[in-house]
Scaffold this motif. Structure first.
Motif, PDB file in Angstrom:
ATOM      1  N   ALA A  17       0.846  -1.194   0.000  1.00  0.00           N
ATOM      2  CA  ALA A  17       0.000   0.000   0.000  1.00  0.00           C
ATOM      3  C   ALA A  17       0.887   1.252   0.000  1.00  0.00           C
ATOM      4  O   ALA A  17       2.014   1.230   0.500  1.00  0.00           O
ATOM      5  N   ARG A  18       0.344   2.340  -0.565  1.00  0.00           N
ATOM      6  CA  ARG A  18       1.097   3.590  -0.656  1.00  0.00           C
ATOM      7  C   ARG A  18       0.197   4.765  -0.331  1.00  0.00           C
ATOM      8  O   ARG A  18      -1.034   4.662  -0.397  1.00  0.00           O
ATOM      9  N   LYS A  19       0.828   5.892  -0.008  1.00  0.00           N
ATOM     10  CA  LYS A  19       0.109   7.143   0.205  1.00  0.00           C
ATOM     11  C   LYS A  19       0.712   8.216  -0.705  1.00  0.00           C
ATOM     12  O   LYS A  19       1.925   8.323  -0.839  1.00  0.00           O
ATOM     13  N   LEU A  20      -0.150   8.999  -1.326  1.00  0.00           N
ATOM     14  CA  LEU A  20       0.250  10.135  -2.147  1.00  0.00           C
ATOM     15  C   LEU A  20      -0.537  11.354  -1.679  1.00  0.00           C
ATOM     16  O   LEU A  20      -1.522  11.236  -0.947  1.00  0.00           O
ATOM     17  N   LEU A  21      -0.106  12.524  -2.139  1.00  0.00           N
ATOM     18  CA  LEU A  21      -0.814  13.754  -1.799  1.00  0.00           C
ATOM     19  C   LEU A  21      -1.214  14.488  -3.065  1.00  0.00           C
ATOM     20  O   LEU A  21      -0.392  14.714  -3.955  1.00  0.00           O
ATOM     21  N   GLY A  22      -2.491  14.820  -3.155  1.00  0.00           N
ATOM     22  CA  GLY A  22      -3.003  15.584  -4.286  1.00  0.00           C
ATOM     23  C   GLY A  22      -3.619  16.889  -3.814  1.00  0.00           C
ATOM     24  O   GLY A  22      -3.695  17.173  -2.617  1.00  0.00           O
ATOM     25  N   ARG A  23      -4.076  17.671  -4.797  1.00  0.00           N
ATOM     26  CA  ARG A  23      -4.679  18.962  -4.488  1.00  0.00           C
ATOM     27  C   ARG A  23      -5.865  19.196  -5.413  1.00  0.00           C
ATOM     28  O   ARG A  23      -5.800  18.916  -6.616  1.00  0.00           O
ATOM     29  N   GLY A 124     -10.662   0.693  -5.371  1.00  0.00           N
ATOM     30  CA  GLY A 124     -10.484   0.581  -3.928  1.00  0.00           C
ATOM     31  C   GLY A 124      -9.618   1.665  -3.330  1.00  0.00           C
ATOM     32  O   GLY A 124      -9.532   1.778  -2.106  1.00  0.00           O
ATOM     33  N   THR A 125      -8.980   2.483  -4.179  1.00  0.00           N
ATOM     34  CA  THR A 125      -8.198   3.605  -3.664  1.00  0.00           C
ATOM     35  C   THR A 125      -9.120   4.557  -2.912  1.00  0.00           C
ATOM     36  O   THR A 125     -10.220   4.866  -3.371  1.00  0.00           O
ATOM     37  N   LEU A 126      -8.669   5.027  -1.769  1.00  0.00           N
ATOM     38  CA  LEU A 126      -9.445   5.966  -0.959  1.00  0.00           C
ATOM     39  C   LEU A 126      -8.857   7.367  -1.084  1.00  0.00           C
ATOM     40  O   LEU A 126      -7.633   7.549  -1.029  1.00  0.00           O
ATOM     41  N   LEU A 127      -9.722   8.341  -1.248  1.00  0.00           N
ATOM     42  CA  LEU A 127      -9.328   9.744  -1.336  1.00  0.00           C
ATOM     43  C   LEU A 127      -9.861  10.456  -0.099  1.00  0.00           C
ATOM     44  O   LEU A 127     -11.076  10.629   0.059  1.00  0.00           O
ATOM     45  N   PHE A 128      -8.948  10.860   0.791  1.00  0.00           N
ATOM     46  CA  PHE A 128      -9.322  11.540   2.024  1.00  0.00           C
ATOM     47  C   PHE A 128      -9.056  13.038   1.858  1.00  0.00           C
ATOM     48  O   PHE A 128      -7.900  13.451   1.733  1.00  0.00           O
ATOM     49  N   CYS A 193      -5.629  16.542  -0.589  1.00  0.00           N
ATOM     50  CA  CYS A 193      -6.263  15.226  -0.638  1.00  0.00           C
ATOM     51  C   CYS A 193      -5.198  14.159  -0.411  1.00  0.00           C
ATOM     52  O   CYS A 193      -4.196  14.114  -1.135  1.00  0.00           O
ATOM     53  N   SER A 194      -5.408  13.306   0.582  1.00  0.00           N
ATOM     54  CA  SER A 194      -4.520  12.179   0.833  1.00  0.00           C
ATOM     55  C   SER A 194      -5.039  10.977   0.051  1.00  0.00           C
ATOM     56  O   SER A 194      -6.182  10.549   0.228  1.00  0.00           O
ATOM     57  N   VAL A 195      -4.184  10.452  -0.830  1.00  0.00           N
ATOM     58  CA  VAL A 195      -4.547   9.326  -1.695  1.00  0.00           C
ATOM     59  C   VAL A 195      -3.944   8.052  -1.100  1.00  0.00           C
ATOM     60  O   VAL A 195      -2.725   7.941  -0.986  1.00  0.00           O
ATOM     61  N   PRO A 198      -4.387   0.885  -2.079  1.00  0.00           N
ATOM     62  CA  PRO A 198      -4.322  -0.392  -1.359  1.00  0.00           C
ATOM     63  C   PRO A 198      -3.228  -1.299  -1.919  1.00  0.00           C
ATOM     64  O   PRO A 198      -2.637  -1.021  -2.948  1.00  0.00           O
ATOM     65  N   GLU A 199      -2.977  -2.399  -1.214  1.00  0.00           N
ATOM     66  CA  GLU A 199      -2.096  -3.430  -1.768  1.00  0.00           C
ATOM     67  C   GLU A 199      -2.602  -3.862  -3.141  1.00  0.00           C
ATOM     68  O   GLU A 199      -3.813  -3.914  -3.379  1.00  0.00           O
ATOM     69  N   GLN A 200      -1.671  -4.192  -4.031  1.00  0.00           N
ATOM     70  CA  GLN A 200      -2.048  -4.591  -5.382  1.00  0.00           C
ATOM     71  C   GLN A 200      -1.348  -5.896  -5.769  1.00  0.00           C
ATOM     72  O   GLN A 200      -0.243  -6.172  -5.300  1.00  0.00           O
TER      73      GLN A 200
END
Length: 205
Positions: A17-23, A124-128, A193-195, A198-200
């Protein structure tokens, strides 16, 4: 005595799993009678989607994307929002030989920057969102001729039918994502936005 289970097939490679940051670069809403959107100061989101939007609702009617159902079958609405990336829109425009493609021309609700290859985010990716909203990605948004005709008309292409046909090819795997509301609230331009990816793995039987 119970013997340990042994897999006969090779284990799939698991990508962590990974986390990215968007705007959020822009928010858009469609009226009830058409999919083309207009700029909005923010998106008011309930569990049915964007209040007053063309694609709002807990369910929708099946279409050409669901050939396993009779057209018009009521089904869960996993396409409450359309999300695009500015860099991918620029690539599509370049492939079609036009100056630009604006997100509202293809019915986008949300423009998200800072996420490499946005359209390739897995299901399944979550956008917070910083304001409290959570969206869940369902899938890529497959490009179609209806959106292509809208692009051709708005870009004033000399041959609208040719533009409608060109768009699905140029926009393949670049047309963004569809998502649904997991946690309601309000999204505004400029919001982080925190992206969370999930595991792939690749399933091979």
């Amino acid at each position: 005595m119970d013997l340990p289970l042994t897999r006969l097939d090779p284990e799939p490679e698991i990508y962590p799993a990974r986390k990215l940051l968007g705007r959020v670069e822009g928010t858009f809403v469609a009226p009830f009678d058409h999919f083309v959107t207009s700029p909005a100061e923010g998106l008011e989101l309930g569990l049915e989607g964007i209040e007053g939007d063309f694609h709002a609702g807990p369910t929708r009617r099946s279409g050409s994307r669901e050939p396993w159902y009779a057209r018009g079958t009521e089904m869960r609405n996993e396409r409450q929002l359309s999300i695009v990336a500015p860099d991918e829109l620029a690539l599509i425009a370049r492939a079609m030989g036009i100056a630009e493609i604006r997100p509202e021309w293809i019915g986008a609700n949300l423009v998200l920057s800072g996420v490499p290859q946005l359209s390739m985010l897995p299901s399944g990716t979550l956008l917070f969102f910083k304001g409290g909203v959570t969206l869940k990605v369902d899938s890529q948004n497959g490009p179609c001729r209806i959106a292509g005709r809208s692009v051709a008309e708005h870009a004033k292409m000399p041959d609208h039918e040719a533009g409608a046909l060109a768009f699905p090819k140029a926009a393949k795997r670049l047309r963004g994502l569809v998502a649904w509301v997991e946690k309601p609230g309000r999204i505004a331009p400029g919001e982080d936005c925190s992206v969370r990816i999930p595991e792939q793995w690749i399933y091979q039987s």
